[in-house]
Design an enzyme around this catalytic site. Structure first.
Site, PDB file in Angstrom:
ATOM      1  N   ASP A 182      -1.212   1.958  -1.538  1.00  0.00           N
ATOM      2  CA  ASP A 182      -0.311   0.981  -1.264  1.00  0.00           C
ATOM      3  C   ASP A 182      -0.442  -0.176  -1.933  1.00  0.00           C
ATOM      4  O   ASP A 182      -1.494  -0.774  -1.665  1.00  0.00           O
ATOM      5  CB  ASP A 182      -0.324   0.507   0.245  1.00  0.00           C
ATOM      6  CG  ASP A 182       0.921  -0.015   0.718  1.00  0.00           C
ATOM      7  OD1 ASP A 182       2.041  -0.114   0.001  1.00  0.00           O
ATOM      8  OD2 ASP A 182       0.828  -0.563   1.914  1.00  0.00           O
TER       9      ASP A 182
ATOM     10  N   ASP B 266       6.231   0.969  -4.311  1.00  0.00           N
ATOM     11  CA  ASP B 266       4.693   0.335  -4.155  1.00  0.00           C
ATOM     12  C   ASP B 266       3.887   1.062  -3.218  1.00  0.00           C
ATOM     13  O   ASP B 266       2.611   0.812  -2.951  1.00  0.00           O
ATOM     14  CB  ASP B 266       4.880  -0.987  -3.586  1.00  0.00           C
ATOM     15  CG  ASP B 266       5.618  -1.009  -2.356  1.00  0.00           C
ATOM     16  OD1 ASP B 266       5.977   0.069  -1.690  1.00  0.00           O
ATOM     17  OD2 ASP B 266       5.838  -2.011  -1.622  1.00  0.00           O
ATOM     18  N   GLU B 267       4.317   2.519  -3.000  1.00  0.00           N
ATOM     19  CA  GLU B 267       3.142   3.320  -2.377  1.00  0.00           C
ATOM     20  C   GLU B 267       3.519   4.911  -2.545  1.00  0.00           C
ATOM     21  O   GLU B 267       4.599   5.358  -2.799  1.00  0.00           O
ATOM     22  CB  GLU B 267       3.386   3.493  -0.880  1.00  0.00           C
ATOM     23  CG  GLU B 267       4.762   3.402  -0.123  1.00  0.00           C
ATOM     24  CD  GLU B 267       4.580   3.213   1.479  1.00  0.00           C
ATOM     25  OE1 GLU B 267       3.791   3.979   2.070  1.00  0.00           O
ATOM     26  OE2 GLU B 267       5.185   2.486   1.935  1.00  0.00           O
TER      27      GLU B 267
END
Lengths: 369, 377
Positions: free
Chosen positions: A25, A120-121
């Site tokens: 993350d 973003d993850e």
């Protein structure tokens, strides 16, 4: 049904699942990319989002900004009031996508498969016979720092909810491992709402019956849980809370629709502000579509108001779409029709998706006529 | 109207004509069966305006007359009565029938006969006859291919082409073509093309299948109808489709174009196909692609679904020509093979993107041509 869903004996009768699932993350992703690309911003309170002059909202903010109490989805004007020295930047999704791709190529090199959740993850599947999963997960984190100059939090476990919980454990720049033998004990005190996939409505349903933590869930009467959540859902949660779930990141199944949605941190009634959220959703969706190599012929906008009434509007196009610009154009028009009908109330959730998917690898039937 | 008749023949006649009544209509008389009693016969008929069925049975008619009765109720009542004599009478001043059998009595309300449409009549001069079995075989093996897509109505029918003692029957849906060609002994038209609607063809087949006693069919024509009169007294009429039927045979490859011929056992192929289809992924419109890998002595079937898994099957075969990998819809393969009679089948291919042909070894009269699927670039 009486008693617990999974009796205590069964909770231990299991072969140990290997540590092979990594959740990565990125920390304050958009703001971190801005700070990386613009050195004077490093160490400064950076707010990515709408303009504080208008009715813009915060999309992401740096950890420096968070110290002032700024958080995502907060009106930018409020953020400015909290921290007058903060630097406000309007989002540049093309650059964030680029950074995201760099991170992914590192993840791909380490794992057997990756499953991207958002810009973003992502989850990474390590080989099942991997001898040193902890070292590999640490190395991933170091490489992302070195190659991309970005911080991330990494969680290592044997299923997705636990890997995600682990990455959130000591964010930012965190690293945490959850092994199966310690999972049940560690989970006991965790609020259900922290689990992946537990939304506000499930949380509320459980909370009303006094089920707040994972251990409340494990101890709860099976009949009650089935009544509250249905058999499938409560079995799934029960496996998670007892630490029995084992996941693999594999080839994803062929979806019927692709969508992204976002619960706003506070209710929003200004079209301009909603537009900012819509832009982010469209960028995220476009990215997802291109990754899955699909296009959709029907664009669907979902708007949930503060009183939980939900309006969905859709438009079917002549040709399937996947581009951010097309998505935003249709979504904006659909949004206008929502407000023609809706009483002026705050919006608490926005969703944007496409259905009627055209998969680029699907064969088609040849025709004589 | 007053008559007596036997339950058995009446039940058969009602079942038969019932197939023509309209299933969904705002006009109640079209859901009815027309009964006409005269001399020593009872004539029954029904129509949905596209097709009509007529049937004649023996009856002891005391008073002639005509009446339309609701089809479903009349059929159901007669079905529930055991064998024996049934009386049917209708007062002249009311559209109502009294049906009696021993101690049972039904009073069934009907409709005025003058509201029932006139049935089409054939031009007797054009009549010719053919074997019911051949007609049944030809229609069965082609109608399943006929299109259900309404955008091109003409191919939602089966084309019958009579020419100099030969009958060619064609069905197509744009993705496959089925062709049945056979000699018709006796006097037949020199040149006649008619296109039967798919639904009517299926109804006609039900009638041909119904009894073994049908061995010949008399075919007559009118301007836009065709009539099939079976030797058990049942007469079926349907409108014919108008328009130019596409010349699909020109799209079928010439026999010399085929570069690959694979010959195999029919039941082996059917079984492998059905098994492989179980795990073939279902795409939009229900298409389940099956990969065929044609090797010198083997035909390999592969089906794959990201959700379910994979299926692999292989059967023995004799290859003549080039090896080939090709993709077909499972349904198209299964429907084709299930209409083959021969023990051994030859499947011939040109390349991955051209039509392929299935034909029974030693069976020249029927061929089934199917287009493959293609993966998008």
């Amino acid at each position: 049904m009486r008693g617990k869903l999974i009796p205590r004996g069964r909770q231990k009768q299991t072969t140990a699942a290997s540590l092979s699932l990594v959740h990565v993350d990125m920390d304050a992703f958009y703001a971190s990319v801005e700070q990386r690309d613009n050195p004077p911003l490093r160490g400064a309170a950076v707010v990515v989002g709408g303009s504080p002059e208008g009715r813009g909202v915060v999309s992401t903010c740096s950890y420096e900004a968070r110290r002032y109490g700024i958080h995502s989805a907060m009106p930018s004007s409020r953020a400015r009031a909290l921290c007058p020295s903060a630097v406000f930047i309007s989002p540049d999704f093309a650059r964030y996508r680029q950074a995201s791709e760099e991170v992914r190529s590192i993840l791909r090199s380490a794992g057997e498969a990756i499953e991207v959740v958002g810009l973003d993850e992502a989850f990474v599947q390590l080989p099942a016979d991997c001898a040193e999963p902890v070292q590999i997960a640490r190395r991933l984190k170091r490489e992302i720092k070195k190659e991309c100059e970005l911080d991330c939090s990494v969680g290592l476990s044997y299923n997705k909810p636990l890997a995600k919980l682990a990455s959130e454990w000591n964010k930012p720049d965190g690293f945490m491992v959850i092994r199966q033998r310690e999972a049940a004990e560690l989970l006991a005190g965790i609020p259900m709402k922290n689990l992946w996939g537990i939304g506000p409505s499930t949380e509320e349903t459980l909370r009303r019956r006094g089920i707040v933590t994972c251990s409340d869930f494990v101890e709860a009467d099976a009949g009650l849980l089935i009544e509250l959540l249905g058999a499938g859902r409560c079995w799934e949660l029960s496996l998670i809370c007892n630490g029995l779930r084992v996941d693999e990141v594999g080839e994803s199944t062929r979806a019927k629709s692709v969508s992204r949605e976002k619960t706003l941190a506070h209710d929003v009634d200004e079209p301009e502000e909603l537009q900012v959220h819509l832009l982010g959703l469209a960028a995220d969706l476009a990215e997802r579509l291109s990754r899955k190599q699909v296009r959709g012929v029907t664009v669907v906008l979902k708007v949930r108001f503060s009183d939980f009434t939900t309006i969905t509007r859709s438009r079917t196009m002549d040709e399937p779409v996947d581009g951010e610009d097309e998505l935003i154009e249709v979504a904006t028009e659909l949004m206008d029709t929502v407000f023609e009908d809706a009483a002026s109330e705050g919006v608490r959730l926005l969703g944007l998706g496409v259905s009627g998917l055209h998969h680029s690898d699907v064969p088609h039937q040849l025709s004589f006529l | 109207m007053k008559l007596q008749t036997q339950q058995g023949p009446l039940e058969f006649a009602l079942q038969t004509v019932y197939q023509a009544i309209s299933r969904s209509t705002n006009h109640p008389v079209l859901t009815g069966i027309m009964l006409t009693a005269q001399e020593d016969i009872l004539h029954l008929s029904a129509t949905d305006l596209e097709k009509s069925v007529e049937c004649v049975i023996a009856a002891d008619v005391e008073m002639p007359g005509a009446l339309v009765l609701p089809g479903q109720q009349l059929r159901d009542i007669v079905n529930k009565i055991p064998e024996g004599e049934i009386s049917l009478s209708a007062p002249e001043d009311r559209y109502q029938a009294v049906i009696t059998w021993r101690n049972s009595e039904f009073v069934l309300n009907g409709y005025p006969p003058d509201q029932f449409p006139n049935l089409p009549t054939a031009d007797e001069s054009s009549t010719f006859s053919m074997s019911a079995g051949v007609l049944q075989d030809a229609l069965t093996k082609t109608v399943f291919v006929a299109s259900t897509d309404e955008s091109m109505p003409i191919i939602s029918g089966v084309k019958l082409d009579f020419s100099n003692g030969v009958m060619q029957t064609i069905g197509t849906d744009g993705y496959r073509v089925a062709v049945y060609e056979t000699d018709i002994p006796g006097v037949t038209p020199d040149s006649l093309q008619i296109v039967l609607p798919k639904r009517s063809t299926q109804d006609l087949l039900r009638m041909l299948n119904q009894v073994d006693s049908v061995d010949s069919v008399e075919i007559s024509l009118s301007e836009n109808h065709v009539f099939f009169e079976m030797n058990n007294g049942v007469k079926f009429a349907t409108v014919t489709l108008e328009g130019k039927y596409p010349d699909v045979l020109t799209m079928v490859p010439n026999p010399q174009d085929y570069a690959t011929h694979m010959t195999f056992d029919r039941t082996d192929f059917a079984g492998a196909c059905e098994r492989t289809a179980l795990l073939a992924e279902e795409h939009q419109g229900g298409a389940r692609p099956i990969h065929l890998h044609i090797k010198p002595d083997t035909l390999i079937f592969k089906g794959r679904s990201p959700e379910l898994g994979e299926a692999y099957d292989e059967i023995e075969g004799q290859l003549e020509g080039d090896e080939l990998d090709i993709l077909f819809q499972a349904k198209y393969l299964m429907e084709g093979i299930s209409n083959m009679d021969a023990e051994h089948i030859t499947f011939s291919f040109t390349d991955q993107e051209s039509a392929a042909q299935m034909q029974g070894v030693g069976s020249e009269k029927y061929l089934y041509v199917v287009l493959p699927m293609k993966t998008r670039e």
